[in-house]
Scaffold this active site. Structure first.
Site, PDB file in Angstrom:
ATOM      1  N   SER A  18       0.810  -1.226   0.000  1.00 34.03           N
ATOM      2  CA  SER A  18       0.000   0.000   0.000  1.00 34.03           C
ATOM      3  C   SER A  18       0.836   1.266   0.000  1.00 34.03           C
ATOM      4  CB  SER A  18      -0.915   0.003   1.226  1.00 34.03           C
ATOM      5  OG  SER A  18      -0.135  -0.092   2.409  1.00 34.03           O
ATOM      6  N   TYR A  73      14.299  -5.674  16.133  1.00 38.99           N
ATOM      7  CA  TYR A  73      14.052  -5.625  14.687  1.00 38.99           C
ATOM      8  C   TYR A  73      15.085  -6.497  13.967  1.00 38.99           C
ATOM      9  CZ  TYR A  73      13.822  -3.515   9.964  1.00 38.99           C
ATOM     10  OH  TYR A  73      13.718  -3.318   8.602  1.00 38.99           O
ATOM     11  N   LYS A 109      14.601  -9.724  11.347  1.00 44.26           N
ATOM     12  CA  LYS A 109      15.124  -9.720   9.976  1.00 44.26           C
ATOM     13  C   LYS A 109      16.171 -10.815   9.772  1.00 44.26           C
ATOM     14  CE  LYS A 109      12.461  -6.655   8.326  1.00 44.26           C
ATOM     15  NZ  LYS A 109      11.569  -6.991   7.202  1.00 44.26           N
TER      16      LYS A 109
HETATM   17  N1  LIG Z   1      12.854   1.725   4.954  1.00 45.88           N
HETATM   18  C1  LIG Z   1      14.035   1.146   5.172  1.00 45.88           C
HETATM   19  O1  LIG Z   1      15.050   1.822   5.405  1.00 45.88           O
HETATM   20  C2  LIG Z   1      14.185  -0.349   5.081  1.00 45.88           C
HETATM   21  C3  LIG Z   1      15.465  -0.879   5.061  1.00 45.88           C
HETATM   22  C4  LIG Z   1      15.620  -2.254   5.000  1.00 45.88           C
HETATM   23  C5  LIG Z   1      14.532  -3.077   4.969  1.00 45.88           C
HETATM   24  N2  LIG Z   1      13.282  -2.529   5.003  1.00 45.88           N
HETATM   25  C6  LIG Z   1      12.152  -3.458   4.973  1.00 45.88           C
HETATM   26  O2  LIG Z   1      11.393  -3.212   3.805  1.00 45.88           O
HETATM   27  C7  LIG Z   1      10.029  -3.550   4.052  1.00 45.88           C
HETATM   28  C8  LIG Z   1       9.152  -2.382   3.624  1.00 45.88           C
HETATM   29  O3  LIG Z   1       9.507  -1.257   4.423  1.00 45.88           O
HETATM   30  P1  LIG Z   1       9.072   0.231   4.053  1.00 45.88           P
HETATM   31  O4  LIG Z   1      10.235   1.088   4.298  1.00 45.88           O
HETATM   32  O5  LIG Z   1       8.371   0.258   2.767  1.00 45.88           O
HETATM   33  O6  LIG Z   1       8.040   0.500   5.266  1.00 45.88           O
HETATM   34  P2  LIG Z   1       6.716   1.377   5.271  1.00 45.88           P
HETATM   35  O7  LIG Z   1       6.851   2.527   4.351  1.00 45.88           O
HETATM   36  O8  LIG Z   1       6.446   1.632   6.724  1.00 45.88           O
HETATM   37  O9  LIG Z   1       5.599   0.368   4.682  1.00 45.88           O
HETATM   38  C9  LIG Z   1       5.327  -0.833   5.369  1.00 45.88           C
HETATM   39  C10 LIG Z   1       4.215  -1.594   4.652  1.00 45.88           C
HETATM   40  O10 LIG Z   1       3.906  -2.758   5.436  1.00 45.88           O
HETATM   41  C11 LIG Z   1       2.528  -2.714   5.820  1.00 45.88           C
HETATM   42  N3  LIG Z   1       2.335  -3.297   7.134  1.00 45.88           N
HETATM   43  C12 LIG Z   1       2.876  -2.919   8.308  1.00 45.88           C
HETATM   44  N4  LIG Z   1       2.388  -3.664   9.298  1.00 45.88           N
HETATM   45  C13 LIG Z   1       1.511  -4.532   8.741  1.00 45.88           C
HETATM   46  C14 LIG Z   1       0.672  -5.549   9.256  1.00 45.88           C
HETATM   47  N5  LIG Z   1       0.591  -5.809  10.571  1.00 45.88           N
HETATM   48  N6  LIG Z   1      -0.095  -6.251   8.399  1.00 45.88           N
HETATM   49  C15 LIG Z   1      -0.076  -5.991   7.064  1.00 45.88           C
HETATM   50  N7  LIG Z   1       0.707  -5.031   6.519  1.00 45.88           N
HETATM   51  C16 LIG Z   1       1.479  -4.310   7.355  1.00 45.88           C
HETATM   52  C17 LIG Z   1       2.180  -1.228   5.810  1.00 45.88           C
HETATM   53  O11 LIG Z   1       0.782  -0.992   5.684  1.00 45.88           O
HETATM   54  P3  LIG Z   1      -0.174  -0.777   6.974  1.00 45.88           P
HETATM   55  O12 LIG Z   1       0.582   0.001   7.984  1.00 45.88           O
HETATM   56  O13 LIG Z   1      -1.391  -0.085   6.450  1.00 45.88           O
HETATM   57  O14 LIG Z   1      -0.537  -2.152   7.466  1.00 45.88           O
HETATM   58  C18 LIG Z   1       2.927  -0.790   4.548  1.00 45.88           C
HETATM   59  O15 LIG Z   1       2.214  -1.155   3.410  1.00 45.88           O
HETATM   60  C19 LIG Z   1       9.931  -3.882   5.546  1.00 45.88           C
HETATM   61  O16 LIG Z   1       9.951  -5.271   5.735  1.00 45.88           O
HETATM   62  C20 LIG Z   1      11.180  -3.272   6.125  1.00 45.88           C
HETATM   63  O17 LIG Z   1      11.591  -3.921   7.305  1.00 45.88           O
HETATM   64  C21 LIG Z   1      13.076  -1.177   5.044  1.00 45.88           C
END
Ligand SMILES: NC(=O)c1ccc[n+]([C@@H]2O[C@H](COP(=O)([O-])OP(=O)(O)OC[C@H]3O[C@@H](n4cnc5c(N)ncnc54)[C@H](OP(=O)(O)O)[C@@H]3O)[C@@H](O)[C@H]2O)c1
Length: 252
Positions: A16, A160, A164
């Site tokens: 989303s 966290y 991961k």
């Molecule tokens: N941003 C970074 O720097 C980074 C770095 C390394 C890895 N990652 C990983 O990349 C992935 C995406 O991160 P992002 O940065 O895109 O985060 P984000 O912008 O916070 O988006 C997270 C997504 O996951 C959904 N989500 C969260 N909790 C949920 C739940 N309980 N059930 C269903 N959906 C859920 C959120 O939608 P809702 O809140 O509406 O549920 C949203 O669509 C994550 O696994 C994160 O750990 C991120």
């Protein structure tokens, strides 16, 4: 970049916003179909539904609720029939030093990031294995979005990091378990990305990350999506059990 392979049907958690949103958009542009879910529908979901009609499905679903994951799986397979790819992307990053971190927060993050990913993957694998004999030969691909925090740690993100790192263990174990069925399992470890998840970084933390990154900036979801496209393509047909780091060199 031109990658080969037939259009895939992709189940993507957390499509989303953030990284998942960009993955959904790019894969739709490539001609793939996307079933995605999160707790809250965003305007992006409405946009994709009207732009891509039958190739995009959004349903509300919660990674920390097993019944909700079963409902997501049911809705996705009812719409698309056989699914080919699972991207375990949804995640949260609650921060705080472990000694002061509420146990309920540890449990919630474990549920969303790790238990939920295992439960959803279990459903997905059963879906692949339970298909028609002809479908069973088609194999499949699972991509787990882990993080460089699993490899290097970060002050205040021990819980966290554990979730991961768990995904990396799951990747290797499942690659062995599912290889003979033609199902590949890989992980991507992104560095720090410009998404809502990193909005909590203060100026000092941001500057430090940029200073330590050879390519001199934070990443964007667009930097990561190419690796997702590659891993689901035929070019990656002999790659399984691997973690690919996409971090501008910060861990080198
Ligand atoms: N941003 C970074 O720097 C980074 C770095 C390394 C890895 N990652 C990983 O990349 C992935 C995406 O991160 P992002 O940065 O895109 O985060 P984000 O912008 O916070 O988006 C997270 C997504 O996951 C959904 N989500 C969260 N909790 C949920 C739940 N309980 N059930 C269903 N959906 C859920 C959120 O939608 P809702 O809140 O509406 O549920 C949203 O669509 C994550 O696994 C994160 O750990 C991120």
């Amino acid at each position: 970049m031109s990658l080969s392979g037939s259009p895939r049907t992709v189940l993507l958690s957390g499509g989303s916003r953030g990284l998942g949103m960009v993955v959904a958009q790019r894969l739709l542009e490539d001609g793939h179909s996307i079933a995605t879910f999160s707790r809250t529908r965003t305007p992006f979901c409405d946009e994709m539904e009207s732009a891509h009609g039958g190739r995009f499905l959004f349903v509300e679903g919660d990674m920390s609720d097993n019944a909700s994951l079963s409902a997501v799986m049911k809705a996705s397979s009812e719409r698309f029939g056989r699914l080919d790819v699972l991207v375990n992307n949804a995640g949260v990053a609650f921060d705080g030093v472990l000694a002061m971190f509420p146990v309920a927060r540890i449990e919630k993050m474990m549920q969303i990031n790790l238990t939920g990913a295992l439960v959803l993957t279990r459903l997905f694998v059963r879906h692949l294995i339970g298909g028609s004999p002809e479908d069973k030969d088609k194999g499949g691909s699972i991509i787990n979005i882990s993080s460089i925090i699993a490899l290097r740690g970060y002050n205040g993100l021990a819980s966290y990091a554990a979730t991961k790192a768990g995904m990396l263990g799951m990747t290797k174990g499942l690659a062995r378990e599912l290889g003979d069925r033609g199902i590949r399992v890989n992980a991507i470890c992104p560095g720090y990305l410009e998404t809502e998840m990193t909005h909590g970084l203060d100026g000092g933390q941001r500057d430090q990350i940029v200073r330590r990154t050879p390519l001199g900036r934070l990443g964007t979801p667009e930097d990561v999506v190419g690796t997702v496209r590659f891993l689901i393509s035929d070019e990656a047909a002999f790659i399984t059990g691997q973690e690919i780091t996409v971090d501008g060199g910060v861990t080198c």
